[in-house]
Write a protein that holds these residues in place. Structure first.
Motif, PDB file in Angstrom:
ATOM      1  N   LEU A   1       0.824  -1.208   0.000  1.00 45.96           N
ATOM      2  CA  LEU A   1       0.000   0.000   0.000  1.00 45.96           C
ATOM      3  C   LEU A   1       0.859   1.259   0.000  1.00 45.96           C
ATOM      4  N   PHE A   2       1.959   1.223   0.783  1.00 53.76           N
ATOM      5  CA  PHE A   2       2.790   2.409   0.823  1.00 53.76           C
ATOM      6  C   PHE A   2       3.461   2.672  -0.525  1.00 53.76           C
ATOM      7  N   GLY A   3       3.945   1.607  -1.148  1.00 55.85           N
ATOM      8  CA  GLY A   3       4.555   1.764  -2.465  1.00 55.85           C
ATOM      9  C   GLY A   3       3.559   2.309  -3.480  1.00 55.85           C
ATOM     10  N   ILE A   4       2.304   1.871  -3.362  1.00 60.78           N
ATOM     11  CA  ILE A   4       1.257   2.384  -4.255  1.00 60.78           C
ATOM     12  C   ILE A   4       1.117   3.890  -4.097  1.00 60.78           C
TER      13      ILE A   4
ATOM     14  N   VAL B   1       3.330   5.968  -2.840  1.00 63.46           N
ATOM     15  CA  VAL B   1       4.556   6.655  -3.277  1.00 63.46           C
ATOM     16  C   VAL B   1       4.546   6.837  -4.791  1.00 63.46           C
ATOM     17  N   LEU B   2       4.241   5.762  -5.519  1.00 63.94           N
ATOM     18  CA  LEU B   2       4.260   5.880  -6.988  1.00 63.94           C
ATOM     19  C   LEU B   2       3.140   6.806  -7.468  1.00 63.94           C
TER      20      LEU B   2
ATOM     21  N   LEU C   1      10.842   1.155  -1.718  1.00 59.55           N
ATOM     22  CA  LEU C   1       9.631   0.615  -2.345  1.00 59.55           C
ATOM     23  C   LEU C   1       9.516  -0.892  -2.133  1.00 59.55           C
TER      24      LEU C   1
ATOM     25  N   VAL D   1       7.131   4.199   5.953  1.00 63.25           N
ATOM     26  CA  VAL D   1       6.005   4.367   6.871  1.00 63.25           C
ATOM     27  C   VAL D   1       6.498   4.789   8.248  1.00 63.25           C
TER      28      VAL D   1
ATOM     29  N   ILE E   1       3.073  -4.619   5.164  1.00 65.84           N
ATOM     30  CA  ILE E   1       1.972  -3.716   4.824  1.00 65.84           C
ATOM     31  C   ILE E   1       1.098  -4.446   3.808  1.00 65.84           C
ATOM     32  N   PRO E   2      -0.228  -4.297   3.920  1.00 61.98           N
ATOM     33  CA  PRO E   2      -1.084  -5.041   2.982  1.00 61.98           C
ATOM     34  C   PRO E   2      -0.820  -4.662   1.528  1.00 61.98           C
TER      35      PRO E   2
END
Lengths: 208, 208, 208
Positions: B38-41, B43-44, C153, C160, C204-205
């Motif tokens: 989710l965090f990478g999503i 960020v991108l 990433l 986070v 993370i999900p």
């Protein structure tokens, strides 16, 4: 150019135009090898030719960046892309002249970047770093855009030549050498180190 | 927004919010395809949506960058990431609408970037370049972050559409066309070229 | 440093020096693993150590960037490269301490970035974003330069942790907590989350 005496701004302008054209050629040739279209050729030419100076200007705070204020800079980058589009076979065959021109571009941009940083009041170490960034930043972005590890990291004695030339410019500045002498000495040292390193295959030590 | 008449700032604000959301979707969808969390999503999504404008602001010297001054911009990028996290299957199936939206985002950002550059006094060529950078910069960073050659270099007639739209904005500015007409014409031309190129598979010549 | 009371600038200076050295180590170790030469080691060390702060300064408009004004920052990055060149085997074996130091660097840079953004008058969300960029930007450039997808990433609960610490700094700022308490709480939270996530393999999900 307002940070330079009017007499020298002409010289710097010519150096910039030549450096931009040379580095533009290197970007455009890479684009041709990667089979990019005409637009990709011009994008890589512009990136290789102007990104180093743009990074320099953003970091020292000279905005809008010089490449945005001088239409001739963009024109020079554009011209290098068009040149390669039509004459890339000719240029491909002339490998030795291209390496020589790349060394000249490296020397010119090192001096331009270091001098501008000193004119903005940066410390010697910072000015030297900005000189290296100006000279190598365009090539780094060029290679990253086609997802290659930047040549400056792979190639022996490339940025080191820029660092040496930048150091000489800083020294000349500290000792109040005439500005043209300092510029020629810095560019000459960079070009000489680069050419000698290519000729004799000099290498930098690795960690064992 | 202080560089625009108050009457139009509302319009530009909405265009920006829409463009950020659309480009954010493109970044988030790429993150899902690359199996990022989710965090990478997010960020991108943020990179794709805001990097173009951030590069523009750093190069012309409008700091802090607009994306830092307008919390709604960040909120829009964030929202696009969350949207994709929950509804990416739906969006994946709607390929045609997404391509349409991407073309709209391209047109909107081209006009926003070129107009702002003109308002900052840049020359026509530089303003056009900034328009293209604003429209394509976010997508370039998005692709680089997952180590792909940027789509703008691979895809035919993408940045060229932005360049054409930016050129029309510059022309309208020079001829004193009404600002809204200029904006609509520039965005419309960009979107039309992009859609026609996709529909008919137009290609740009390569070096032989 | 002029944006901080003189009493705290000493503290921030030390935090910066330590954070730069730690992140410099991470860049230099990556360069050794990729078999780069001494110059490549110093380039990656400098990029990892200073790019986050440089991006922050360019985006908020504090120019010349702090890394250019403080020679000790460059010296610290340089020192980390030289350290790794001579002692990389020792450091390689000490994997656990390095991960701990990386977590500390993450916490320190998050606080430094968020605090500076707040001092420049940015909104809470923007300040938090700048904190994350300051903490993660150097590592992103480090990985991109050797064409790897940035660790931030790929790695779970990295940025986070920075976002959480930045959020706490923003909260402390809003509630007028003492500046040192806010800094320690923000850095401590970031470090704690990062270490706990590594210890227990928190994830993370992903989008299904």
């Amino acid at each position: 150019m307002n940070w330079l005496a009017a007499d020298y701004s002409h010289l710097v302008w010519w150096l910039d135009i030549v450096g931009i054209y040379i580095f533009g050629l290197s970007g455009a040739m890479l684009a041709v090898r990667r089979d990019l279209d005409l637009f990709g050729i011009i994008v890589l030419a512009t990136a290789a030719a102007t990104a180093g100076g743009a990074i320099r200007d953003m970091m020292i705070g000279d905005q809008p960046a010089a490449m945005l204020r001088e239409p001739s800079y963009l024109a020079s980058a554009f011209a290098s892309g068009v040149t390669v589009f039509f004459f890339h076979r000719l240029i491909e065959r002339a490998n030795r002249p291209v390496m020589l021109m790349d060394a000249i571009g490296l020397g010119v941009f090192t001096v331009a970047g270091t001098s501008k940083a000193l004119a903005f009041g940066l410390s010697p170490a910072a000015a030297c770093l900005i000189g290296v960034l100006t000279a190598c930043g365009g090539g780094m972005l060029r290679d990253l855009l086609v997802t290659e590890i930047p040549r400056v990291l792979r190639e022996e004695v490339y940025a080191v030549a820029a660092a040496a030339g930048g150091g000489l410019v800083v020294l000349g500045h500290a000792l109040n050498w005439p500005i043209v002498l300092t510029a020629c000495a810095g560019a000459g040292l960079t070009i000489a180190i680069r050419l000698i390193a290519m000729r004799y295959g000099l290498r930098i030590p690795r960690a064992r």
